[in-house]
Design a protein around this motif. Structure first.
Motif, PDB file in Angstrom:
ATOM      1  N   VAL A  19       0.789  -1.190   0.162  1.00  0.00           N
ATOM      2  CA  VAL A  19       0.140  -0.001   0.046  1.00  0.00           C
ATOM      3  C   VAL A  19       0.866   1.246  -0.064  1.00  0.00           C
ATOM      4  O   VAL A  19       0.492   2.292  -0.588  1.00  0.00           O
ATOM      5  CB  VAL A  19      -1.058  -0.021   1.071  1.00  0.00           C
ATOM      6  CG1 VAL A  19      -1.973  -1.110   1.260  1.00  0.00           C
ATOM      7  CG2 VAL A  19      -0.249  -0.185   2.449  1.00  0.00           C
TER       8      VAL A  19
ATOM      9  N   ILE B  10       1.605   1.739  -3.473  1.00  0.00           N
ATOM     10  CA  ILE B  10       0.338   2.299  -4.247  1.00  0.00           C
ATOM     11  C   ILE B  10       0.003   3.803  -3.999  1.00  0.00           C
ATOM     12  O   ILE B  10      -0.171   4.621  -4.961  1.00  0.00           O
ATOM     13  CB  ILE B  10      -1.005   1.526  -3.835  1.00  0.00           C
ATOM     14  CG1 ILE B  10      -0.807  -0.054  -4.369  1.00  0.00           C
ATOM     15  CG2 ILE B  10      -2.139   2.053  -4.380  1.00  0.00           C
ATOM     16  CD1 ILE B  10      -2.115  -0.872  -3.978  1.00  0.00           C
ATOM     17  N   TYR B  11       0.047   4.388  -2.452  1.00  0.00           N
ATOM     18  CA  TYR B  11      -0.011   5.600  -2.221  1.00  0.00           C
ATOM     19  C   TYR B  11       1.029   6.522  -2.954  1.00  0.00           C
ATOM     20  O   TYR B  11       0.829   7.773  -3.002  1.00  0.00           O
ATOM     21  CB  TYR B  11      -0.365   5.610  -0.964  1.00  0.00           C
ATOM     22  CG  TYR B  11      -1.832   4.856  -0.654  1.00  0.00           C
ATOM     23  CD1 TYR B  11      -2.977   5.021  -1.352  1.00  0.00           C
ATOM     24  CD2 TYR B  11      -2.049   3.807   0.305  1.00  0.00           C
ATOM     25  CE1 TYR B  11      -4.186   4.710  -1.180  1.00  0.00           C
ATOM     26  CE2 TYR B  11      -3.105   3.210   0.406  1.00  0.00           C
ATOM     27  CZ  TYR B  11      -4.204   3.542  -0.262  1.00  0.00           C
ATOM     28  OH  TYR B  11      -5.332   3.083   0.073  1.00  0.00           O
TER      29      TYR B  11
ATOM     30  N   ILE C 270      -0.153   7.189  -6.487  1.00  0.00           N
ATOM     31  CA  ILE C 270      -1.150   7.894  -6.368  1.00  0.00           C
ATOM     32  C   ILE C 270      -0.782   9.354  -6.118  1.00  0.00           C
ATOM     33  O   ILE C 270      -1.361  10.393  -6.581  1.00  0.00           O
ATOM     34  CB  ILE C 270      -2.270   7.696  -5.102  1.00  0.00           C
ATOM     35  CG1 ILE C 270      -3.034   6.202  -5.619  1.00  0.00           C
ATOM     36  CG2 ILE C 270      -3.302   8.821  -4.890  1.00  0.00           C
ATOM     37  CD1 ILE C 270      -3.948   5.636  -4.519  1.00  0.00           C
ATOM     38  N   GLU C 271       0.020   9.779  -5.153  1.00  0.00           N
ATOM     39  CA  GLU C 271       0.570  11.020  -4.863  1.00  0.00           C
ATOM     40  C   GLU C 271       1.358  11.585  -5.964  1.00  0.00           C
ATOM     41  O   GLU C 271       1.254  12.598  -6.418  1.00  0.00           O
ATOM     42  CB  GLU C 271       1.380  10.991  -3.589  1.00  0.00           C
ATOM     43  CG  GLU C 271       1.855  12.323  -2.963  1.00  0.00           C
ATOM     44  CD  GLU C 271       2.407  12.324  -1.633  1.00  0.00           C
ATOM     45  OE1 GLU C 271       2.969  13.372  -1.223  1.00  0.00           O
ATOM     46  OE2 GLU C 271       2.507  11.034  -1.070  1.00  0.00           O
TER      47      GLU C 271
ATOM     48  N   PHE D  12      -6.314  12.058  -6.849  1.00  0.00           N
ATOM     49  CA  PHE D  12      -7.053  12.391  -5.563  1.00  0.00           C
ATOM     50  C   PHE D  12      -8.491  12.757  -5.736  1.00  0.00           C
ATOM     51  O   PHE D  12      -8.621  13.301  -7.054  1.00  0.00           O
ATOM     52  CB  PHE D  12      -6.463  13.361  -4.695  1.00  0.00           C
ATOM     53  CG  PHE D  12      -5.220  13.096  -4.170  1.00  0.00           C
ATOM     54  CD1 PHE D  12      -5.291  12.021  -3.132  1.00  0.00           C
ATOM     55  CD2 PHE D  12      -3.822  13.465  -4.733  1.00  0.00           C
ATOM     56  CE1 PHE D  12      -3.823  11.814  -2.469  1.00  0.00           C
ATOM     57  CE2 PHE D  12      -2.908  12.946  -3.941  1.00  0.00           C
ATOM     58  CZ  PHE D  12      -2.780  12.235  -2.916  1.00  0.00           C
TER      59      PHE D  12
ATOM     60  N   ILE E 223      -8.209   9.606  -0.738  1.00  0.00           N
ATOM     61  CA  ILE E 223      -7.668   8.820  -1.401  1.00  0.00           C
ATOM     62  C   ILE E 223      -8.479   7.676  -1.570  1.00  0.00           C
ATOM     63  O   ILE E 223      -8.711   6.672  -0.618  1.00  0.00           O
ATOM     64  CB  ILE E 223      -6.642   8.239  -0.584  1.00  0.00           C
ATOM     65  CG1 ILE E 223      -5.455   9.110  -0.034  1.00  0.00           C
ATOM     66  CG2 ILE E 223      -5.673   7.061  -1.226  1.00  0.00           C
ATOM     67  CD1 ILE E 223      -4.248   8.879   0.691  1.00  0.00           C
TER      68      ILE E 223
ATOM     69  N   THR F 165      -9.060   4.469  -3.431  1.00  0.00           N
ATOM     70  CA  THR F 165      -8.373   3.678  -4.234  1.00  0.00           C
ATOM     71  C   THR F 165      -9.447   2.845  -4.945  1.00  0.00           C
ATOM     72  O   THR F 165     -10.217   2.204  -4.308  1.00  0.00           O
ATOM     73  CB  THR F 165      -7.410   2.654  -3.305  1.00  0.00           C
ATOM     74  OG1 THR F 165      -6.997   3.636  -2.217  1.00  0.00           O
ATOM     75  CG2 THR F 165      -6.428   2.184  -4.060  1.00  0.00           C
TER      76      THR F 165
ATOM     77  N   TYR G  38      -5.746  -0.209  -9.412  1.00  0.00           N
ATOM     78  CA  TYR G  38      -4.696  -0.995  -8.718  1.00  0.00           C
ATOM     79  C   TYR G  38      -5.125  -2.445  -8.374  1.00  0.00           C
ATOM     80  O   TYR G  38      -4.361  -2.859  -7.955  1.00  0.00           O
ATOM     81  CB  TYR G  38      -4.202  -0.115  -7.484  1.00  0.00           C
ATOM     82  CG  TYR G  38      -3.528   1.138  -7.766  1.00  0.00           C
ATOM     83  CD1 TYR G  38      -2.213   1.323  -8.158  1.00  0.00           C
ATOM     84  CD2 TYR G  38      -4.406   2.277  -7.810  1.00  0.00           C
ATOM     85  CE1 TYR G  38      -1.837   2.486  -8.274  1.00  0.00           C
ATOM     86  CE2 TYR G  38      -3.731   3.752  -8.232  1.00  0.00           C
ATOM     87  CZ  TYR G  38      -2.587   3.808  -8.360  1.00  0.00           C
ATOM     88  OH  TYR G  38      -2.010   4.918  -8.717  1.00  0.00           O
TER      89      TYR G  38
ATOM     90  N   HIS H  29      -9.376   0.891  -0.940  1.00  0.00           N
ATOM     91  CA  HIS H  29      -9.102   1.251   0.288  1.00  0.00           C
ATOM     92  C   HIS H  29     -10.097   0.793   1.506  1.00  0.00           C
ATOM     93  O   HIS H  29      -9.771   0.746   2.753  1.00  0.00           O
ATOM     94  CB  HIS H  29      -9.057   2.581   0.396  1.00  0.00           C
ATOM     95  CG  HIS H  29     -10.206   3.387   0.308  1.00  0.00           C
ATOM     96  ND1 HIS H  29     -10.784   3.469  -0.989  1.00  0.00           N
ATOM     97  CD2 HIS H  29     -11.170   4.067   0.903  1.00  0.00           C
ATOM     98  CE1 HIS H  29     -11.832   4.232  -0.952  1.00  0.00           C
ATOM     99  NE2 HIS H  29     -12.280   4.452   0.102  1.00  0.00           N
TER     100      HIS H  29
ATOM    101  N   SER I 223      -0.852  14.029   7.426  1.00  0.00           N
ATOM    102  CA  SER I 223      -0.992  14.359   6.073  1.00  0.00           C
ATOM    103  C   SER I 223      -1.952  14.897   5.472  1.00  0.00           C
ATOM    104  O   SER I 223      -2.887  14.791   4.714  1.00  0.00           O
ATOM    105  CB  SER I 223      -0.929  12.951   5.210  1.00  0.00           C
ATOM    106  OG  SER I 223       0.113  12.096   5.764  1.00  0.00           O
TER     107      SER I 223
END
Length: 296
Positions: free
Chosen positions: A8, A11-12, A15-16, A21, A26, A28, A33, A37, A163
């Protein structure tokens, strides 16, 4: 049982890097993928976080990330922990006022919850637009919502940055419950509280035009854990009272009882799984054996 592994963090990171987004969320998707999530985020009962801005305007933000937690003395009480994206007006208000109400909504407020989640201009009351009624609070300045089954009055005691989100920890100082729901609960043997009302749970956001999918509990059905295992007087108790109860009900012998106490003491003196491996293995094996024994 075969499992499929997902990195993960990788994966993230992707994404970032690709800015995939949805307004900061997030979400998913399987089509991107092969992973959702929703295998991380369980369905959580939904509620409104109600706050005031610096001008005294009410904001009602639908939230589905958080839960109640208890604390023992000193400062005994219930706490409510939840997360908000930093862009949300509710988060800005909380950083200013440090208090809110948490209003659990039931299935009959599905439309109202959807309306409250619209991009309503800052300073315009979502509760008012959704035709809901303010419920005066006793210990915080922010009102609850009368149509909601339970309203918690909460004072924020701590925050933590996550975050571009903020984790809020608040102490529940007061609670109002709809009288009919309260009286109905008192008449039910297992007293489920919020588990006995028709709450909505956020399950997923799917569709070509993304939309929220709610889930609901079967409020008429619950499952009681076995009275034939565990402390016979308390919910959890401690190891000694647990073992006392198991000997009384005949699950273990007096010799096994003594052995278990001896092993527990030896393990407590050194919980290093390598240095004290023999004690750990013996205690684990004996507990595994007795926990699955049938008692007549």
């Amino acid at each position: 049982m075969e499992h499929k592994y997902f990195d993960v963090a990788e994966i993230y990171a992707d994404i970032e890097a690709k800015d995939k987004f949805d307004m900061g969320d997030i979400l998913t998707k399987y089509e991107d993928y092969g992973f959702s999530h929703r295998w991380i985020q369980t369905p959580v009962a939904c509620y409104f976080i109600n706050t005031y801005d610096q001008n005294g305007n009410l904001n009602s933000t639908p939230v589905s990330m958080g839960t109640a937690m208890w604390g023992e003395p000193a400062e005994c009480g219930w706490y409510f922990c939840f997360n908000m994206h930093n862009r949300r007006q509710g988060r800005k208000n909380l950083m200013l006022t440090r208090e809110c109400t948490v209003s659990y909504y039931t299935a009959d407020l599905l439309t109202e919850s959807w309306i409250a989640g619209m991009p309503i201009p800052s300073g315009i009351s979502e509760a008012d637009v959704a035709k809901m009624t303010e419920l005066p609070s006793k210990q915080v300045s922010v009102p609850g919502i009368a149509e909601c089954v339970s309203n918690l009055e909460v004072k924020i005691v701590d925050t933590y940055p996550l975050s571009n989100n903020t984790l809020f920890i608040g102490k529940v100082v007061s609670c109002s419950v709809q009288k009919d729901a309260l009286e109905r609960d008192m008449a039910i043997e297992d007293e489920p509280g919020l588990g006995g009302v028709d709450l909505l749970y956020e399950c997923s956001i799917t569709g070509k035009t993304p939309r929220l999918n709610y889930g609901r509990l079967d409020t008429a059905k619950r499952y009681r854990t076995d009275d034939k295992l565990g402390d016979e007087n308390r919910w959890i108790g401690n190891f000694n009272t647990w073992m006392d109860s198991e000997e009384k009900r005949g699950r273990i012998t007096a010799d096994e009882h003594a052995k278990l106490l001896e092993l527990n003491k030896a393990w407590g003196l050194n919980r290093d799984p390598k240095a004290n491996k023999a004690v750990k293995d013996e205690l684990t094996a004996l507990l595994r054996d007795i926990c699955w024994r049938e008692v007549k």
